[in-house]
Scaffold this active site. Sequence first.
Site, PDB file in Angstrom:
ATOM      1  N   GLY A 194       0.840  -1.206   0.000  1.00 10.38           N
ATOM      2  CA  GLY A 194       0.000   0.000   0.000  1.00 10.38           C
ATOM      3  C   GLY A 194       0.873   1.253   0.000  1.00 10.38           C
ATOM      4  O   GLY A 194       1.894   1.288   0.672  1.00 10.38           O
TER       5      GLY A 194
ATOM      6  N   ARG B 225       0.476  -4.981  -4.408  1.00 10.65           N
ATOM      7  CA  ARG B 225       0.720  -6.038  -3.414  1.00 10.65           C
ATOM      8  C   ARG B 225       1.020  -7.339  -4.155  1.00 10.65           C
ATOM      9  O   ARG B 225       0.323  -7.694  -5.090  1.00 10.65           O
ATOM     10  CB  ARG B 225      -0.513  -6.252  -2.550  1.00 10.65           C
ATOM     11  CG  ARG B 225      -0.794  -5.115  -1.621  1.00 10.65           C
ATOM     12  CD  ARG B 225      -1.878  -5.485  -0.628  1.00 10.65           C
ATOM     13  NE  ARG B 225      -2.420  -4.300   0.005  1.00 10.65           N
ATOM     14  CZ  ARG B 225      -1.821  -3.637   0.987  1.00 10.65           C
ATOM     15  NH1 ARG B 225      -0.667  -4.069   1.465  1.00 10.65           N
ATOM     16  NH2 ARG B 225      -2.371  -2.562   1.499  1.00 10.65           N
TER      17      ARG B 225
ATOM     18  N   GLY C  24       6.255  -2.260   3.424  1.00  7.64           N
ATOM     19  CA  GLY C  24       5.834  -2.610   4.770  1.00  7.64           C
ATOM     20  C   GLY C  24       6.250  -4.025   5.147  1.00  7.64           C
ATOM     21  O   GLY C  24       7.218  -4.567   4.601  1.00  7.64           O
TER      22      GLY C  24
ATOM     23  N   ASP D 114       0.815   2.160   8.990  1.00 11.88           N
ATOM     24  CA  ASP D 114       0.435   1.320  10.136  1.00 11.88           C
ATOM     25  C   ASP D 114       1.484   1.328  11.255  1.00 11.88           C
ATOM     26  O   ASP D 114       1.167   0.951  12.390  1.00 11.88           O
ATOM     27  CB  ASP D 114       0.205  -0.128   9.687  1.00 11.88           C
ATOM     28  CG  ASP D 114      -0.996  -0.271   8.769  1.00 11.88           C
ATOM     29  OD1 ASP D 114      -1.836   0.645   8.761  1.00 11.88           O
ATOM     30  OD2 ASP D 114      -1.091  -1.287   8.062  1.00 11.88           O
TER      31      ASP D 114
ATOM     32  N   GLY E 279      -5.764   0.454   9.725  1.00 13.77           N
ATOM     33  CA  GLY E 279      -4.968  -0.383  10.622  1.00 13.77           C
ATOM     34  C   GLY E 279      -5.693  -1.702  10.780  1.00 13.77           C
ATOM     35  O   GLY E 279      -6.532  -1.836  11.669  1.00 13.77           O
TER      36      GLY E 279
ATOM     37  N   TYR F 297      -8.826   5.945   2.447  1.00 13.62           N
ATOM     38  CA  TYR F 297      -7.594   6.247   1.698  1.00 13.62           C
ATOM     39  C   TYR F 297      -7.130   7.692   1.799  1.00 13.62           C
ATOM     40  O   TYR F 297      -6.020   8.002   1.372  1.00 13.62           O
ATOM     41  CB  TYR F 297      -7.765   5.815   0.234  1.00 13.62           C
ATOM     42  CG  TYR F 297      -7.954   4.327   0.149  1.00 13.62           C
ATOM     43  CD1 TYR F 297      -6.857   3.477   0.169  1.00 13.62           C
ATOM     44  CD2 TYR F 297      -9.219   3.772   0.138  1.00 13.62           C
ATOM     45  CE1 TYR F 297      -7.021   2.096   0.156  1.00 13.62           C
ATOM     46  CE2 TYR F 297      -9.401   2.398   0.130  1.00 13.62           C
ATOM     47  CZ  TYR F 297      -8.294   1.564   0.137  1.00 13.62           C
ATOM     48  OH  TYR F 297      -8.446   0.208   0.143  1.00 13.62           O
TER      49      TYR F 297
ATOM     50  N   ARG G  86      -3.846   7.864   3.189  1.00 17.36           N
ATOM     51  CA  ARG G  86      -2.657   7.432   2.432  1.00 17.36           C
ATOM     52  C   ARG G  86      -2.293   8.404   1.318  1.00 17.36           C
ATOM     53  O   ARG G  86      -1.202   8.307   0.743  1.00 17.36           O
ATOM     54  CB  ARG G  86      -2.895   6.032   1.848  1.00 17.36           C
ATOM     55  CG  ARG G  86      -3.054   4.983   2.906  1.00 17.36           C
ATOM     56  CD  ARG G  86      -2.479   3.634   2.552  1.00 17.36           C
ATOM     57  NE  ARG G  86      -2.650   3.212   1.195  1.00 17.36           N
ATOM     58  CZ  ARG G  86      -3.126   2.013   0.832  1.00 17.36           C
ATOM     59  NH1 ARG G  86      -3.507   1.154   1.759  1.00 17.36           N
ATOM     60  NH2 ARG G  86      -3.197   1.667  -0.417  1.00 17.36           N
TER      61      ARG G  86
HETATM   62  O1  F6P Z   1      -0.911   0.316   4.198  1.00 14.05           O
HETATM   63  C1  F6P Z   1      -1.519  -0.458   5.183  1.00 14.05           C
HETATM   64  C2  F6P Z   1      -2.994  -0.342   5.067  1.00 14.05           C
HETATM   65  O2  F6P Z   1      -3.255   1.002   5.078  1.00 14.05           O
HETATM   66  C3  F6P Z   1      -3.818  -1.057   6.118  1.00 14.05           C
HETATM   67  O3  F6P Z   1      -4.023  -0.314   7.274  1.00 14.05           O
HETATM   68  C4  F6P Z   1      -5.081  -1.341   5.351  1.00 14.05           C
HETATM   69  O4  F6P Z   1      -5.763  -2.418   5.880  1.00 14.05           O
HETATM   70  C5  F6P Z   1      -4.567  -1.655   4.006  1.00 14.05           C
HETATM   71  O5  F6P Z   1      -3.413  -0.865   3.837  1.00 14.05           O
HETATM   72  C6  F6P Z   1      -5.559  -1.477   2.891  1.00 14.05           C
HETATM   73  O6  F6P Z   1      -4.893  -1.295   1.687  1.00 14.05           O
HETATM   74  P1  F6P Z   1      -5.380  -1.735   0.239  1.00 14.05           P
HETATM   75  O7  F6P Z   1      -6.859  -1.552   0.201  1.00 14.05           O
HETATM   76  O8  F6P Z   1      -4.647  -0.807  -0.669  1.00 14.05           O
HETATM   77  O9  F6P Z   1      -4.972  -3.153   0.058  1.00 14.05           O
END
Ligand code: F6P
Length: 362
Positions: free
Chosen positions: A10, A73, A110, A135, A178, A280, A283
Amino acid sequence: MKIGILTSGGDCPGLNAVMRAFAKYVCSHIEDVKIIGFLNGYTGLIEREYEILEEKDFENLLLAGGTMLGSKRQPFKQITVSDGNNRSKLDKMKETYEKLGLDCLVTLGGAGTHKTAALLASEGCKVIGLPKTIDNDIWGTDVTFGFSSAMEIATECIDRMHSTAASHGRIMLVEVMGNKVGWLTLYAGIAGGANMILIPEIPYDENAVIAFLEKRRREGARYSIVAIAEGAVSVEEAKLKRKEMAALRAARGETTATERLARAIEEKTGVETRTQVIGYLQRGGSPNPYDRAICTLMGSYAGELAEKKKFGVTVALSGGKVTYNSLADIAGKTKSVPPAHQMVKAAKAVGISFGESENKKE
Ligand code: F6P
């Protein structure tokens, strides 16, 4: 020196600022540097999708949100699994590393990214990690970059709940990111003046949550704010295996406990209860000043590690100083909030509830 670089998992504020500092360091300290930017995390390394980057490509990045390389991811569980042609993603990554003649691979990411980085290091690749995540759950570092910026955004969102909750005399549940750990909810909850903080590490008792909110009401509070982590669990859910809980929630048509808890609170207290998922927003956007500073510190330090040929490590902050940990030592570990952490104690000292039943409270 031929250096590969990628951003995985992420995104978060500060990825670009770290790459900028790293590139500026290596371009000015190491002779004949070539930087290869892999696109979309480990996918770029697997599929050999990359760009050759020059020093000028790293300009004007200090304030830029997101990642100029893209991110994705790559579930760790699938990294060593054969793709049907007897080729695992790990094999493909190693092949790219070798074919391109890399002297070093820098991975910004991460916990999952660090697990893969440690695996690549154990397979002979020369890896330097950098601890990214809102996180703040990477083992061995006091703080990860991105956490402070996300905390600032989450705090502002909670701040803004006070006036609307007060106007309507409501209970507001603000869901903070989180999934596995509650650092962001804990810090933003305290900073935003939440009355209750619910985090995965301290399972909540629904009756205790309701009793606390009713008591506040009886004592004259017109409204209440609950900061709830997306990974918050009830004491009953905490007894289940992760997969069982996910299946139960899927069957109920929910991904988090927030809405369910809000409905239970409203039903039992009779007070209008609303939810707000920040999501989001936490982020996106520019890193805050603190993150800009530690991104510069961590990124340039990673450059120094490359110059000194110190590989198989990841950058960390410890006691205010930049240092490194062995990837093998930190991979697969999670830095969760210890229920007796000093910040939890401080929160309790100012009257914040963690939704624990009476016999669980310290
Ligand atoms: O980057 C970590 C995080 O923000 C977690 O807290 C959250 O669960 C996850 O990413 C969600 O990310 P995505 O929807 O991009 O997979």
